[in-house]
Enzyme design. Structure first.
Site, PDB file in Angstrom:
ATOM      1  N   ARG A 235       0.811  -1.218   0.000  1.00  0.00           N
ATOM      2  CA  ARG A 235       0.000   0.000   0.000  1.00  0.00           C
ATOM      3  C   ARG A 235       0.849   1.275   0.000  1.00  0.00           C
ATOM      4  O   ARG A 235       0.495   2.283   0.614  1.00  0.00           O
ATOM      5  CB  ARG A 235      -0.970   0.011   1.187  1.00  0.00           C
ATOM      6  CG  ARG A 235      -1.940  -1.152   1.199  1.00  0.00           C
ATOM      7  CD  ARG A 235      -2.867  -1.154  -0.025  1.00  0.00           C
ATOM      8  NE  ARG A 235      -3.724  -2.336  -0.020  1.00  0.00           N
ATOM      9  CZ  ARG A 235      -3.437  -3.471  -0.656  1.00  0.00           C
ATOM     10  NH1 ARG A 235      -2.327  -3.580  -1.379  1.00  0.00           N
ATOM     11  NH2 ARG A 235      -4.249  -4.500  -0.602  1.00  0.00           N
TER      12      ARG A 235
ATOM     13  N   SER B  53     -11.185   0.691   2.632  1.00  0.00           N
ATOM     14  CA  SER B  53     -10.447   0.118   3.764  1.00  0.00           C
ATOM     15  C   SER B  53      -9.805   1.235   4.580  1.00  0.00           C
ATOM     16  O   SER B  53      -9.061   2.055   4.043  1.00  0.00           O
ATOM     17  CB  SER B  53      -9.378  -0.849   3.271  1.00  0.00           C
ATOM     18  OG  SER B  53      -9.959  -1.979   2.655  1.00  0.00           O
TER      19      SER B  53
ATOM     20  N   GLU C 129      -4.898   3.573   6.198  1.00  0.00           N
ATOM     21  CA  GLU C 129      -4.796   3.408   4.750  1.00  0.00           C
ATOM     22  C   GLU C 129      -5.462   4.585   4.044  1.00  0.00           C
ATOM     23  O   GLU C 129      -5.011   5.021   2.988  1.00  0.00           O
ATOM     24  CB  GLU C 129      -5.441   2.095   4.303  1.00  0.00           C
ATOM     25  CG  GLU C 129      -5.294   1.822   2.814  1.00  0.00           C
ATOM     26  CD  GLU C 129      -5.689   0.409   2.433  1.00  0.00           C
ATOM     27  OE1 GLU C 129      -6.293   0.245   1.358  1.00  0.00           O
ATOM     28  OE2 GLU C 129      -5.403  -0.536   3.201  1.00  0.00           O
TER      29      GLU C 129
END
Length: 307
Positions: free
Chosen positions: A172, A222, A299
């Site tokens: 990520r 998310s 995130e």
């Protein structure tokens, strides 16, 4: 007279003191000093070259993984849209997409061209630019597996091409997150397969997403990255935060909540502020750390100033 009254001429749109809430999926947040909607790549380059270099610049896509704080954002927020949304099959199982192309659209176009490997993008609610910057992924696949190169523009309006190796992808994350570069487009490579088979796999992903994620809520996707060896949703759930409402002011109830359907999805039930949403996220992070010793990292990208 301020810099906002001396903006360079553009062919696109310049919106001064523009609310950012409509530009994000959470539908919260204060205004940007200026929102720029460039007509195309040249319009963007000319604007950046002429803009006072002291003015901060931030590019966004559809705002699907973005939380804008209630005090708004200093400088210019660049919203890429038309002019950055083309898709082109290049042959040899490669496909090129502009940064404003929704990930699901890229997956569909790749399927139509018989290019497999991008099916997971059907489950990601963002655009190519954001997916490239954050190495977006789901269901065991990620952008780093398929991206070949990306063209980027710097603060001076200069364009260069970066290979996947130069992007230094990790979980990520990519080097673009720290570089102040704007993604213009990217080239992806998959494997040859039957379009019908690819579309069938995409349909499975879409169905799974619809039944396990609150896709019709005001959410940012998310909320936390998965810590090594753990699933964020399970940590949030076991700490007792699934479906619990929160208000940063301490009022009972509140408009921020972790979804009853998927406990790693922070949602605005309709009355939340950015402070409520970020406050709930940070409260849950602290609670999970205290109970388990596991650190949850955001995130969702949070930008701007508190109110």
């Amino acid at each position: 007279m301020t810099w906002k009254t001396q903006l360079p001429p553009v062919r696109g749109k310049l919106l001064v003191d523009e609310a950012l809430a409509p530009f994000t999926w959470f539908r919260v947040g204060g205004p940007a000093d200026v929102v720029f909607l460039p007509a195309d790549e040249q319009d963007l380059a000319d604007f950046l070259k002429a803009l006072d270099p002291a003015v901060p610049v931030l590019a966004i896509g559809v705002g699907s993984n973005l939380l804008v704080r209630d005090g708004g954002v200093e400088g210019v927020v660049i919203r890429l849209g038309k002019g950055f949304n083309t898709v082109e099959a290049l042959g040899d199982n490669r496909i090129k997409a502009g940064s404003a192309v929704p990930d699901a659209i890229l997956a569909r176009k790749a399927a139509e061209a018989g290019i497999a490997g991008l099916e997971f993008y059907a489950g990601i609610p963002g655009t190519v630019g954001g997916a490239t910057i954050m190495n977006a992924g789901c269901y065991g696949s990620e952008t780093a597996n398929i991206l070949i190169s990306a063209r980027v523009m710097d603060r001076r309006g200069q364009v260069r091409e970066l290979t996947a190796a130069e992007l230094h992808f990790t979980y990520r994350h990519s080097a673009l997150q720290d570089a102040g570069l704007i993604v213009l487009d990217a080239v992806f490579e998959g494997l040859a397969d039957d379009p019908a088979a690819i579309k069938a796999r995409m349909a499975e992903i879409t169905s799974r997403r619809e039944t396990t994620q609150p896709i019709r809520e005001k959410t940012g996707g998310s909320t936390f990255k998965n810590p090594p060896g753990h699933s964020s949703w399970k940590l949030v759930d076991e700490a007792g935060w699934r479906g619990k409402r929160f208000s940063a002011s301490g009022k009972e109830g509140g408009g921020a909540m972790f979804s009853p359907l998927h406990s790693n999805f922070l949602i605005n039930t309709g009355e939340a502020t950015a402070a409520d949403l970020e406050g709930l996220g940070d409260t849950v992070r602290a609670d999970v750390l205290a109970k388990t010793g596991v650190q949850l990292d955001w995130e969702i990208k949070r930008i701007g100033r508190p109110a």
